[in-house]
Scaffold this motif. Structure first.
Motif, short mmCIF file in Angstrom:
data_model
loop_
_atom_site.label_atom_id
_atom_site.label_comp_id
_atom_site.label_asym_id
_atom_site.label_seq_id
_atom_site.Cartn_x
_atom_site.Cartn_y
_atom_site.Cartn_z
N VAL A 293 0.85 -1.11 0.10
CA VAL A 293 0.05 -0.04 -0.12
C VAL A 293 0.90 1.29 -0.16
N SER A 294 1.96 1.17 0.89
CA SER A 294 2.70 2.42 0.97
C SER A 294 3.59 2.58 -0.35
N GLN A 295 3.75 1.64 -1.20
CA GLN A 295 4.63 1.93 -2.19
C GLN A 295 3.91 1.79 -3.53
N ALA A 296 2.77 1.33 -3.67
CA ALA A 296 1.93 1.14 -5.02
C ALA A 296 0.51 1.51 -4.81
N GLY A 297 0.03 1.76 -3.60
CA GLY A 297 -1.35 1.66 -3.27
C GLY A 297 -2.19 2.96 -4.22
N ASP A 298 -1.51 4.08 -4.49
CA ASP A 298 -2.25 4.91 -5.24
C ASP A 298 -2.19 4.78 -6.78
N ALA A 299 -1.72 3.61 -7.17
CA ALA A 299 -1.48 3.14 -8.78
C ALA A 299 -2.80 2.52 -8.91
N SER A 300 -3.38 2.03 -7.88
CA SER A 300 -4.57 1.19 -8.45
C SER A 300 -5.49 1.13 -7.28
N LYS A 301 -6.79 1.45 -7.36
CA LYS A 301 -7.83 1.42 -6.39
C LYS A 301 -8.01 0.03 -6.01
N PRO A 302 -8.20 -1.21 -6.94
CA PRO A 302 -8.34 -2.43 -6.58
C PRO A 302 -7.40 -2.79 -5.67
N LEU A 303 -5.67 -2.67 -5.84
CA LEU A 303 -4.81 -2.84 -5.09
C LEU A 303 -5.08 -2.51 -3.61
N PHE A 304 -5.09 -1.07 -3.80
CA PHE A 304 -5.34 -0.33 -2.32
C PHE A 304 -6.63 -1.20 -1.30
N VAL A 305 -7.82 -1.44 -2.10
CA VAL A 305 -8.94 -1.83 -1.35
C VAL A 305 -8.50 -3.19 -1.05
N ILE A 306 -7.67 -4.29 -1.85
CA ILE A 306 -7.45 -5.53 -1.43
C ILE A 306 -6.67 -5.79 -0.43
N CYS A 307 -5.68 -5.05 -0.57
CA CYS A 307 -4.46 -4.67 0.80
C CYS A 307 -5.18 -4.52 1.92
N ALA A 308 -6.20 -3.36 1.85
CA ALA A 308 -6.74 -3.08 3.21
C ALA A 308 -7.57 -4.03 3.65
N MET A 309 -8.22 -4.60 2.89
CA MET A 309 -8.96 -5.88 3.14
C MET A 309 -8.35 -6.93 3.73
N CYS A 310 -7.11 -7.32 3.39
CA CYS A 310 -6.51 -8.42 3.97
C CYS A 310 -5.95 -7.97 5.35
N ILE A 311 -5.57 -6.65 5.48
CA ILE A 311 -5.06 -6.21 6.73
C ILE A 311 -6.38 -6.20 7.91
N LEU A 312 -7.29 -6.15 7.28
CA LEU A 312 -8.51 -6.07 8.29
C LEU A 312 -8.96 -7.46 8.44
N SER A 313 -8.89 -8.47 7.69
CA SER A 313 -9.03 -9.81 7.84
C SER A 313 -8.03 -10.24 8.95
#
Length: 451
Positions: free
Chosen positions: A320-340
Motif C-alpha cells: 500500500v505504501s509503495q504502490a497503493g495509489d497506482a490502483s484502487k483495487p490494489l489499495f482496497v484488496i490490501c486494506a481488506m487483507c489487513i482487516l481480515s
C-alpha cells in the motif's frame, strides 16, 4: 442474576446466535468513521478530535473487560449481556443529547465512556460460555460469534450513511441517527439476553462427542487469572494483540477519509458513497477473517496463524505504501487483507488463551488481555490522525499524507511477529493444582444444578 442453565436436550448451536445478537450490535463501533466528516463540519472539529469518542470507547472496552471479566465469570453471561445492553444503548441516547445541544463532551461521555463499558462487557460476555460449550472446536465457535463484532459495521455503515442522508448531516440529523441506533440496538440485544444458556457439568463434552468431529483433548494446563499475569506468555500475547490491533484499527477508524484523501489528486476521486462502500467492504473482510482464520487455526495451530497475520500484514502495508495509489483495487484488496487479519486475531485469541492457560478462568484472563485493545485503540487512530493532520498542515496531499504512519505500522507488526515467536508453553509452577480445580468446578456445578 442466576446464570441460565441449559436443559438436558439443549442444542449448543443456539449459543452462537445469542452471542451474535450482542456482537453484531456493539460492532457498530467499527463504522464510527461514517460520523467523522459530519461531526467535523457541524461541530468544527479536527480529524484528531472527531476520533476521541471512538478512542475512548475502545479504552473503556479494554478496561471494563479487564475489571469485569471476573464478574462475568461469577454472575454468568445473561447478567453481562443485560449490563451491555443498558450501557451501549444509553451511550447512544446520551450522545444524541450531546449532538442536538452541540455539546461535544456529551458525545464523548455517552458514546465513549458509557457506551464503551457496554462494548467491553458485551464483547466478553459470551466468550467463556462458547469455549465451554465447544471444547472440540474453540476456534470455530468463538469465530462465529466474534465475527459479529467485525460484521456489525457491515450493517451499520450503510444504515448510518442512509440515516444521515435522510435526516441531514447537521447536528440535528446526527442526533436523530444516534437516537435510532440506541433504541434499535436495545431491542436486538435483548434477543441474546433471552436466548443465552450455560452448560451443565459434562453436557458440553457429551454434545461434542455426539458431533461428527474428532475432539481435541482438553488441555491439561489450567492457570488462574492472577497466575497468568505473572507469566511471560501473557505479556508476550498482550504485545502480539496490541501490535496487530494497532495496525488494523488505524485504517478502520479513518477508513472513509483515508480512501478519499489517498485518491484526491487522481483523475477519478472517491465519492462519499464509494467511501461508505469501502467501509462496508472492510467490515466484510473483518467479519470473514474472524470466522475463516480462526477456523483454520483449529487445523494449523494458533502460533502459525498469528505468523500469517503479522508477516503477511507487513507485506500488505509495504504494498500500500509503495504502490497503493497506482490502483484502487490494489489499495482496497490490501486494506481488506489487513482487516481480515485484524479480525482473525481477535477471534483466534480465546482459543490461543485456552491452549496456553486452559479454561479454568479463561473469561477473566481474556478480559485482562483486552487492555491491549485499549492501548491500541488510542495508539492506532492517534498515529494515523496525528500524522495525517500534520502532513496536511505541511501542504501535502494524496498518499504522502499517510506515508509515515504506514512505516510505523510496518515496524509495529514486526515487533508483534517477534513476540509471537517467543511464546512457549506455560511453566508448571503456574498451573492450578488438580485438587483445587476439581473443587472449584464441583462447587460451580452444584450451584448450576440447584438453579
Amino acid at each position: 442474576m442466576t446464570p441460565p442453565v441449559a436443559p438436558a436436550n439443549w442444542s449448543r448451536w443456539l449459543v452462537p446466535p445469542a452471542a451474535l445478537s450482542i456482537h453484531l450490535s456493539i460492532g457498530q463501533a467499527y463504522s464510527w468513521s461514517i460520523f467523522k466528516p459530519p461531526l467535523e463540519s457541524s461541530l468544527h472539529l479536527s480529524a484528531t478530535a472527531s476520533a476521541v469518542p471512538f478512542q475512548l470507547a475502545i479504552v473503556m472496552l479494554g478496561l471494563s473487560a479487564a475489571f469485569g471479566g471476573t464478574l462475568v465469570e461469577r454472575h454468568g453471561p445473561r447478567w453481562a449481556m443485560t449490563v451491555a445492553l443498558c450501557c451501549f444503548s444509553s451511550g447512544f441516547l446520551i450522545a444524541a443529547l450531546g449532538a442536538v445541544t452541540q455539546q461535544f463532551w456529551l458525545i464523548v461521555f455517552g458514546y465513549g465512556c458509557v457506551g464503551g463499558v457496554g462494548l467491553g462487557i458485551g464483547y466478553i460476555s459470551p466468550v467463556s460460555t462458547l469455549v465451554k460449550w465447544f471444547p472440540d472446536r474453540p476456534g470455530v465457535a468463538t469465530g462465529i460469534a466474534i465475527m459479529g463484532f467485525g460484521g456489525g459495521a457491515l450493517i451499520a455503515s450503510p444504515w448510518s450513511a442512509q440515516m444521515l442522508k435522510s435526516f441531514g448531516s447537521d447536528h440535528q440529523g446526527i442526533a436523530l441517527a444516534f437516537l435510532v441506533h440506541g433504541l434499535s440496538y436495545a431491542v436486538f440485544m435483548a434477543l441474546g439476553v433471552l436466548l443465552i444458556r450455560v452448560p451443565r457439568p459434562g453436557q458440553a463434552s457429551r454434545a461434542a462427542a455426539a458431533g461428527a468431529v474428532d475432539r481435541q483433548p482438553a488441555p491439561a494446563v489450567q492457570v488462574s487469572a492472577n497466575a497468568a499475569l505473572r507469566t511471560p506468555q501473557f505479556w508476550l500475547l498482550w504485545i502480539v494483540l496490541c501490535m496487530n490491533v494497532t495496525a488494523g484499527i488505524g485504517i478502520l477508524e479513518r477508513a472513509a477519509p483515508m480512501i478519499t484523501d489517498f485518491f484526491a489528486d487522481s483523475s477519478a476521486p472517491v465519492s462519499v458513497s464509494a467511501a461508505a462502500g469501502f467501509v462496508a467492504l472492510l467490515s466484510a473482510a473483518n467479519m470473514a477473517g474472524r470466522i475463516g482464520w480462526s477456523s483454520l487455526s483449529d487445523i494449523v495451530g494458533r502460533k502459525n496463524i498469528y505468523r500469517l497475520y503479522l508477516l503477511v500484514g507487513t507485506v500488505m502495508y509495504v504494498l500500500v505504501s509503495q504502490a497503493g495509489d497506482a490502483s484502487k483495487p490494489l489499495f482496497v484488496i490490501c486494506a481488506m487483507c489487513i482487516l481480515s487479519f485484524y479480525g482473525g486475531g481477535f477471534a483466534t485469541l480465546p482459543a490461543y488463551l485456552k491452549d496456553l492457560f486452559g479454561t479454568y478462568q479463561i473469561g477473566a484472563i481474556h478480559g485482562r488481555l483486552l487492555t491491549a485493545w485499549s492501548v491500541a485503540g488510542v495508539l492506532g487512530p492517534l498515529i494515523v490522525d496525528w500524522v495525517a493532520d500534520s502532513q496536511k498542515d505541511a501542504g501535502k496531499t494524496g498518499p504522502s499524507v499517510y506515508g509515515i504512519s504506514f512505516v510505523i505500522m510496518i515496524v509495529l507488526l514486526l515487533i508483534g511477529l517477534v513476540a509471537n515467536e517467543l511464546i512457549k508453553p506455560v511453566a508448571a509452577r503456574h498451573h492450578v493444582p488438580a485438587q483445587r480445580e476439581a473443587t472449584d468446578v464441583g462447587i460451580a456445578g452444584t450451584q448450576q444444578q440447584g438453579a
